[in-house]
Design a protein around this motif. Structure first.
Motif, mmCIF file in Angstrom:
data_model
loop_
_atom_site.group_PDB
_atom_site.id
_atom_site.type_symbol
_atom_site.label_atom_id
_atom_site.label_comp_id
_atom_site.label_asym_id
_atom_site.label_seq_id
_atom_site.Cartn_x
_atom_site.Cartn_y
_atom_site.Cartn_z
ATOM 1 N N GLU A 1 -45.568 19.119 112.205
ATOM 2 C CA GLU A 1 -46.914 18.542 112.247
ATOM 3 C C GLU A 1 -47.379 18.273 113.675
ATOM 4 O O GLU A 1 -48.565 18.037 113.894
ATOM 5 N N LYS B 1 -51.500 21.449 112.308
ATOM 6 C CA LYS B 1 -52.095 20.480 111.401
ATOM 7 C C LYS B 1 -51.738 20.841 109.955
ATOM 8 O O LYS B 1 -51.595 22.006 109.612
ATOM 9 N N ARG B 2 -51.612 19.824 109.109
ATOM 10 C CA ARG B 2 -51.269 20.076 107.700
ATOM 11 C C ARG B 2 -52.331 20.933 107.020
ATOM 12 O O ARG B 2 -52.021 21.726 106.126
ATOM 13 N N SER B 3 -53.575 20.792 107.437
ATOM 14 C CA SER B 3 -54.644 21.600 106.831
ATOM 15 C C SER B 3 -54.516 23.072 107.208
ATOM 16 O O SER B 3 -55.091 23.935 106.536
ATOM 17 N N PHE C 1 -51.504 24.598 107.403
ATOM 18 C CA PHE C 1 -50.254 25.136 106.857
ATOM 19 C C PHE C 1 -50.572 26.352 105.985
ATOM 20 O O PHE C 1 -51.569 26.352 105.249
ATOM 21 N N TYR D 1 -45.406 18.885 101.229
ATOM 22 C CA TYR D 1 -46.281 19.980 101.656
ATOM 23 C C TYR D 1 -47.637 19.749 101.007
ATOM 24 O O TYR D 1 -47.716 19.168 99.916
ATOM 25 N N PRO D 2 -48.713 20.166 101.650
ATOM 26 C CA PRO D 2 -50.036 19.988 101.028
ATOM 27 C C PRO D 2 -50.078 20.591 99.627
ATOM 28 O O PRO D 2 -49.778 21.769 99.445
#
Length: 225
Positions: free
Chosen positions: A98, A102-104, A106, A138-139
């Motif tokens: 991270e 960014k997680r968005s 991934f 995970y998202p």
């Protein structure tokens, strides 16, 4: 000025996601492989020489069979040496992901869980696999889990209907308590500290086993009648 630029350059270096360290046995593996290859070459040379100077059909056939078998074994040995020429030790740093991405951002991925026979592959095991994947850190919008049941079993379908109900409690529980063992079976068989919340989750999980057993017995008696 130059020192300031160097300081800025060092602060912009991304943290590592993994490190690679060569193992000490690399040299030993290579020396052993060289000696072993020399021994194999000598053996093959001996078989070839014996084959050329064979005087009878029996000795020719025997030597040819030995040469062929040693060639096959030598080929198999050469293929295994690929993994021993440069063995390394890798260490991962998932906590740095991270910091780099960014997680968005991934990437999305799909997971296929395959099963066929519910009596050879108990549905509760397949359910544990699916639940552990769904509970990844995970998202959630980036993960898609597909169950492929080649046997088209009603028991497997019923098991996942119950698992879907259990997932509404299991997934929030994993995220809230930062559970590393995302498989319910693995978690409850480990020495995980018991709390009132985990005990309730365990009871719900055990109910799935009871419901599946009841479903099997009911359908067994219906089949017998």
């Amino acid at each position: 000025m130059e020192g300031r630029l160097k300081g800025q350059a060092t602060t912009n270096v991304a943290p590592p996601l993994h490190t690679v360290k060569p193992l000490r046995r690399t040299i030993f593996n290579r020396v052993f492989a060289a000696i072993y290859a020399l021994a194999i070459s000598t053996l093959l040379y001996y078989h070839a020489k014996t084959l050329i100077y064979s005087t009878t059909l029996v000795s020719f056939s025997t030597t040819l069979a030995l040469l062929f078998s040693d060639l096959v074994l030598a080929f198999m040995w050469v293929n295994t040496q690929t993994f021993r020429m440069c063995p390394v030790y890798r260490k991962q740093f998932p906590e740095n992901v991270e910091k780099v991405l960014k997680r968005s951002d991934f990437p999305a991925f799909d997971v296929f869980v395959c099963t066929a026979d519910p009596y050879k592959e108990p549905p509760i095991g397949v359910v544990n696999t699916a639940l552990s994947v769904m509970a990844y850190d995970y998202p959630t919008e980036k993960i898609s889990v597909y169950i492929s049941d080649d046997g088209g079993s009603a028991l497997t379908l019923f098991a996942f209907m119950e698992a879907a109900k259990f997932a509404t409690h299991w997934l929030p529980f994993c995220k809230k308590n930062n559970i590393l063992e995302r498989s319910p079976e693995a978690l409850f068989e480990s020495n995980h500290p018991c709390t009132s919340e985990s005990e309730k989750i365990k009871v719900r999980y055990c109910n799935i086993d009871d419901i599946l057993l009841k479903y099997i017995l009911e359908n067994f008696f219906l089949y017998q009648n």
